[in-house]
Motif scaffolding. Structure first.
Motif: not given
Length: 438
Positions: A112-117, A168-173, A389-393, A407-411
């Motif tokens: 999940x990438x919850x904060x992008x521009x 491509x990197x596996x993000x679905x949200x 709850x803490x997330x990284x984006x 946009x690499x979730x693993x990174x």
């Protein structure tokens, strides 16, 4: 699901290790991974049920009540049962019968990438930030906006590539802030909303959930003549929620900030939508919008507002006194559902930067050699320990706020673990939810 090749988690999360790996080893891992993916596709088409054996799953992605024992990196060896494309059971490897041997690969939930521009993504280097500071980022953004954002083709193309990369990197949200929707230019607003709406539909067909945030500068939520047309337009588009750029509230009366937040939460409550805030993104220790935020959200919760609230950045929280930090952390922990989003790459680059200037930041001379002394990371460990709850984006990718990223979730996971020293708290596998649960 995201499968990583059979390597230690510390290796998978280490950019240095990946850079040092030889071409032969990389090719071997890619070939092994490719064969496994092909085998999985064939088996999934041929059978309703599938058992992945010898996979390693981060402990934090398994039910807390389960009795699995993890290794030193927080990974659990297990078998994963899949029925009609969904995980139906997980066991410790006692399954008898046909299995697909994953060979010790790491299995993650989709990112999940919850904060992008994504409205301004991939705008670098056509509009380069000369100092890398917040001040110049705001200035050059207006230049790029006027020159390029009226083109739906330009906005659509860059957003589409960003989503494709994340996929491509596996993000679905994904959630993107819809920069430009607060503009007085109706054509610009229409361009942004049209691109978002088309891409939301396109990628939904591939299983990607895309949300947008319609932001206003926080004080404008207290001006109905400006706030209500913005609100009406935002609510006319599916998948759009409300947000604010809180700015540096140092010098603003507590009561004024409180009134602006109250207005925003009242609008969100009336329309039943979530709120997403850029808050305390500054190097100014006198800025703490989180204090009135806690007060206002407490009132909103008491009045029946139950929607999730996301808070992005919070960098200045790490500069507050210990007493203020404890007050804010305890306050946020009592206001669930609430998530704090950290942006390790972007804020590492923006905060404590030469060229920072008021009113957004404390001044740092642009011409004097100076190595940054601060990571620009909020209180990840303290917040998580308190139950927040803490997330990284990703935040900004290849634009004037942050010229790198992919946009690499693993990174994102790796950067958060590295900057927050989370690898020993107690291990990497305890923090996989940073990029999965937001």
């Amino acid at each position: 699901m995201v499968l990583l090749s059979r390597v230690p988690l510390t290796f998978a999360l280490s950019g240095a290790a990946l850079a040092a790996a030889s071409f032969t080893l990389g090719a071997l891992l890619n070939r092994r991974h490719g064969l496994l993916r092909l085998k999985l596709k064939l088996l999934a088409r041929a059978k309703r049920t599938l058992v992945l054996s010898r996979v390693r799953v981060p402990r934090s992605l398994l039910p807390p009540s389960s009795s699995f024992v993890s290794d030193a990196e927080g990974l659990v060896d297990c078998d994963v049962h899949i029925l009609d494309g969904k995980i139906s059971a997980i066991d410790a490897g006692q399954t008898v019968g046909p299995k697909c041997d994953a060979g010790g690969s790491i299995l993650l939930s989709c990112f999940t990438d919850a904060h992008t521009h994504m409205i301004k993504t991939h705008g670098h280097p056509r509009t380069r930030n000369p100092t890398g500071s917040i001040n110049d980022a705001l200035r050059v953004e207006l230049i790029d906006q006027e020159a390029n954002w009226l083109s739906e083709e330009d906005v659509y193309r860059r957003m589409d590539f960003a989503i494709a990369t994340a996929y491509h990197y596996g993000t679905r949200a994904m959630r993107t802030h819809l920069d430009g929707t607060n503009s007085p230019d109706a054509l610009l607003r229409a361009t942004v909303y049209t691109a978002f709406t088309k891409l939301r539909a396109k990628w939904a067909a591939k299983g990607v959930c895309l949300q947008g945030v319609a932001n206003l500068y926080l004080p404008l939520w207290g001006k109905p003549a400006l706030a209500e047309p913005h609100l009406e337009e935002a609510m006319s588009h599916e998948g759009v929620l409300l947000g604010a750029y809180c700015g540096n509230v140092n010098g603003t009366l507590f009561s004024e900030t409180e009134a602006h937040l109250d207005a925003l939460f009242a609008y969100a409550h009336a329309h039943g939508v979530q709120v997403d805030l850029h808050i305390d993104e500054t190097n100014d220790p006198q800025c703490c919008c989180l204090q009135p935020l806690v007060h206002c959200l407490r009132k909103a919760r008491a009045n029946g507002y139950t929607k999730p609230v996301l808070l992005g950045h919070l960098t200045a929280l790490s500069l507050q006194t210990p007493a203020v930090q404890r007050e804010v952390v305890a306050g946020l922990a009592a206001l669930r559902p609430l998530t704090v989003i950290v942006h390790p790459a972007t804020n590492l680059g923006l905060q404590d930067r030469r060229g920072s200037m008021p009113p957004h930041c404390v001044e740092i001379d642009a011409d004097t050699p100076r190595t940054p002394q601060w990571r620009g990371l909020t209180l990840v460990q303290e917040l998580a320990a308190a139950g927040v709850c803490v997330a990284a984006a990703s935040d900004n990718v290849r634009d004037w706020w942050h010229p790198y990223g992919d946009y690499d979730g693993l990174q994102n996971w790796r950067m958060a673990i590295t900057l927050g020293h989370l690898d020993t708290v107690p291990h990497e596998g305890a923090w996989a939810q940073l990029v999965s649960d937001a």
